[in-house]
Structure formats: C-alpha cells, structure tokens
Design a protein around this motif. Sequence first.
Motif, PDB file in Angstrom:
ATOM      1  N   THR A  48       0.835  -1.201   0.000  1.00 33.96           N
ATOM      2  CA  THR A  48       0.000   0.000   0.000  1.00 33.96           C
ATOM      3  C   THR A  48       0.870   1.251   0.000  1.00 33.96           C
ATOM      4  O   THR A  48       0.627   2.197  -0.762  1.00 33.96           O
ATOM      5  N   VAL A  49       1.900   1.248   0.838  1.00 35.09           N
ATOM      6  CA  VAL A  49       2.833   2.376   0.887  1.00 35.09           C
ATOM      7  C   VAL A  49       3.569   2.514  -0.446  1.00 35.09           C
ATOM      8  O   VAL A  49       3.690   3.615  -0.990  1.00 35.09           O
ATOM      9  N   LEU A  50       4.033   1.397  -0.994  1.00 31.85           N
ATOM     10  CA  LEU A  50       4.733   1.425  -2.275  1.00 31.85           C
ATOM     11  C   LEU A  50       3.844   1.991  -3.388  1.00 31.85           C
ATOM     12  O   LEU A  50       4.279   2.848  -4.165  1.00 31.85           O
ATOM     13  N   ALA A  51       2.610   1.530  -3.458  1.00 35.48           N
ATOM     14  CA  ALA A  51       1.696   2.006  -4.496  1.00 35.48           C
ATOM     15  C   ALA A  51       1.421   3.502  -4.351  1.00 35.48           C
ATOM     16  O   ALA A  51       1.375   4.231  -5.347  1.00 35.48           O
ATOM     17  N   ALA A  52       1.257   3.984  -3.133  1.00 33.77           N
ATOM     18  CA  ALA A  52       1.011   5.410  -2.915  1.00 33.77           C
ATOM     19  C   ALA A  52       2.209   6.244  -3.358  1.00 33.77           C
ATOM     20  O   ALA A  52       2.050   7.262  -4.045  1.00 33.77           O
ATOM     21  N   VAL A  53       3.402   5.809  -2.991  1.00 34.22           N
ATOM     22  CA  VAL A  53       4.610   6.549  -3.356  1.00 34.22           C
ATOM     23  C   VAL A  53       4.808   6.544  -4.872  1.00 34.22           C
ATOM     24  O   VAL A  53       5.093   7.582  -5.477  1.00 34.22           O
ATOM     25  N   GLN A  54       4.640   5.397  -5.500  1.00 34.84           N
ATOM     26  CA  GLN A  54       4.825   5.292  -6.945  1.00 34.84           C
ATOM     27  C   GLN A  54       3.780   6.133  -7.700  1.00 34.84           C
ATOM     28  O   GLN A  54       4.086   6.765  -8.706  1.00 34.84           O
ATOM     29  N   THR A  55       2.552   6.099  -7.229  1.00 30.96           N
ATOM     30  CA  THR A  55       1.496   6.902  -7.854  1.00 30.96           C
ATOM     31  C   THR A  55       1.848   8.383  -7.826  1.00 30.96           C
ATOM     32  O   THR A  55       1.767   9.070  -8.847  1.00 30.96           O
ATOM     33  N   LEU A  56       2.264   8.858  -6.683  1.00 30.83           N
ATOM     34  CA  LEU A  56       2.637  10.269  -6.548  1.00 30.83           C
ATOM     35  C   LEU A  56       3.866  10.591  -7.394  1.00 30.83           C
ATOM     36  O   LEU A  56       3.906  11.615  -8.085  1.00 30.83           O
ATOM     37  N   ARG A  57       4.849   9.726  -7.377  1.00 29.74           N
ATOM     38  CA  ARG A  57       6.093   9.948  -8.124  1.00 29.74           C
ATOM     39  C   ARG A  57       5.823  10.053  -9.627  1.00 29.74           C
ATOM     40  O   ARG A  57       6.327  10.957 -10.296  1.00 29.74           O
ATOM     41  N   ARG A  62       4.788  13.517 -14.614  1.00 30.46           N
ATOM     42  CA  ARG A  62       3.882  13.595 -15.773  1.00 30.46           C
ATOM     43  C   ARG A  62       3.895  12.327 -16.628  1.00 30.46           C
ATOM     44  O   ARG A  62       3.661  12.386 -17.824  1.00 30.46           O
ATOM     45  N   ARG A  63       4.181  11.194 -15.994  1.00 29.04           N
ATOM     46  CA  ARG A  63       4.070   9.897 -16.679  1.00 29.04           C
ATOM     47  C   ARG A  63       2.663   9.366 -16.360  1.00 29.04           C
ATOM     48  O   ARG A  63       2.483   8.568 -15.440  1.00 29.04           O
ATOM     49  N   LEU A  64       1.690   9.828 -17.120  1.00 28.92           N
ATOM     50  CA  LEU A  64       0.293   9.617 -16.763  1.00 28.92           C
ATOM     51  C   LEU A  64      -0.145   8.161 -16.882  1.00 28.92           C
ATOM     52  O   LEU A  64      -0.969   7.702 -16.088  1.00 28.92           O
ATOM     53  N   GLU A  65       0.382   7.413 -17.836  1.00 33.35           N
ATOM     54  CA  GLU A  65       0.006   6.001 -17.948  1.00 33.35           C
ATOM     55  C   GLU A  65       0.505   5.216 -16.740  1.00 33.35           C
ATOM     56  O   GLU A  65      -0.229   4.398 -16.166  1.00 33.35           O
ATOM     57  N   ALA A  66       1.750   5.444 -16.341  1.00 29.18           N
ATOM     58  CA  ALA A  66       2.299   4.774 -15.158  1.00 29.18           C
ATOM     59  C   ALA A  66       1.568   5.245 -13.902  1.00 29.18           C
ATOM     60  O   ALA A  66       1.270   4.442 -13.001  1.00 29.18           O
ATOM     61  N   HIS A  67       1.263   6.535 -13.842  1.00 25.81           N
ATOM     62  CA  HIS A  67       0.511   7.080 -12.706  1.00 25.81           C
ATOM     63  C   HIS A  67      -0.848   6.390 -12.574  1.00 25.81           C
ATOM     64  O   HIS A  67      -1.222   5.944 -11.490  1.00 25.81           O
ATOM     65  N   ARG A  68      -1.534   6.258 -13.688  1.00 26.55           N
ATOM     66  CA  ARG A  68      -2.853   5.622 -13.681  1.00 26.55           C
ATOM     67  C   ARG A  68      -2.741   4.151 -13.269  1.00 26.55           C
ATOM     68  O   ARG A  68      -3.533   3.663 -12.469  1.00 26.55           O
ATOM     69  N   ALA A  69      -1.741   3.450 -13.784  1.00 30.09           N
ATOM     70  CA  ALA A  69      -1.558   2.033 -13.456  1.00 30.09           C
ATOM     71  C   ALA A  69      -1.290   1.830 -11.972  1.00 30.09           C
ATOM     72  O   ALA A  69      -1.871   0.937 -11.336  1.00 30.09           O
ATOM     73  N   TRP A  70      -0.419   2.635 -11.387  1.00 28.78           N
ATOM     74  CA  TRP A  70      -0.120   2.510  -9.957  1.00 28.78           C
ATOM     75  C   TRP A  70      -1.311   2.937  -9.097  1.00 28.78           C
ATOM     76  O   TRP A  70      -1.527   2.373  -8.021  1.00 28.78           O
ATOM     77  N   ALA A  71      -2.084   3.904  -9.559  1.00 25.24           N
ATOM     78  CA  ALA A  71      -3.248   4.356  -8.791  1.00 25.24           C
ATOM     79  C   ALA A  71      -4.328   3.297  -8.733  1.00 25.24           C
ATOM     80  O   ALA A  71      -5.014   3.136  -7.733  1.00 25.24           O
ATOM     81  N   ILE A  72      -4.472   2.561  -9.823  1.00 20.56           N
ATOM     82  CA  ILE A  72      -5.493   1.516  -9.854  1.00 20.56           C
ATOM     83  C   ILE A  72      -5.047   0.351  -9.032  1.00 20.56           C
ATOM     84  O   ILE A  72      -5.771  -0.239  -8.291  1.00 20.56           O
TER      85      ILE A  72
END
Length: 72
Positions: A48-57, A62-72
């Motif tokens: 959970t912590v890893l996903a939150a950090v990666q989503t924010l990072r 501005r890597r929106l595809e990676a951001h979306r993948a980690w957020a989901i």
Amino acid sequence: PALHRAIGRVYVLAALAAGIGALAFIAAKGTIGGVVMDLGFGLYGALTVLAAVQTLRHARARRLEAHRAWAI
C-alpha cells in the motif's frame, strides 16, 4: 485538475498513514492469526505504501500512464 490533485494528495496521505500505521501495529502487537497473518498483512501494508509513493512519483513526473496504473 485542481480537485483531482487535491483529492489525490489526501488519498496518498491516507494510504501512507494506513500502511505505516498497520506495519507499526503489527510490529508492536501482532495479529490474531499468528506469523502467517502477520506476514500477509505486513506485505499488504508495505505494498500500500509502495503504491502510494509510486502513484505520486509518476504523477509529478507527468508519466500519466504509469501514474494511472499505480493508482489503480
């Protein structure tokens, strides 16, 4: 976009608090399921912590595809 960012920041802070809080609780008290449950819930808290950090990072970079993948 401003509302999305604000909600995202609240979500990341909540995910970090929940994940770190769960890890601290498990380390201090353990769970009722013993070692197997400690490991399972500990892994869930760490992920959970890893996903939150990666989503924010990824959002900040501005890597929106990676951001979306980690957020989901």
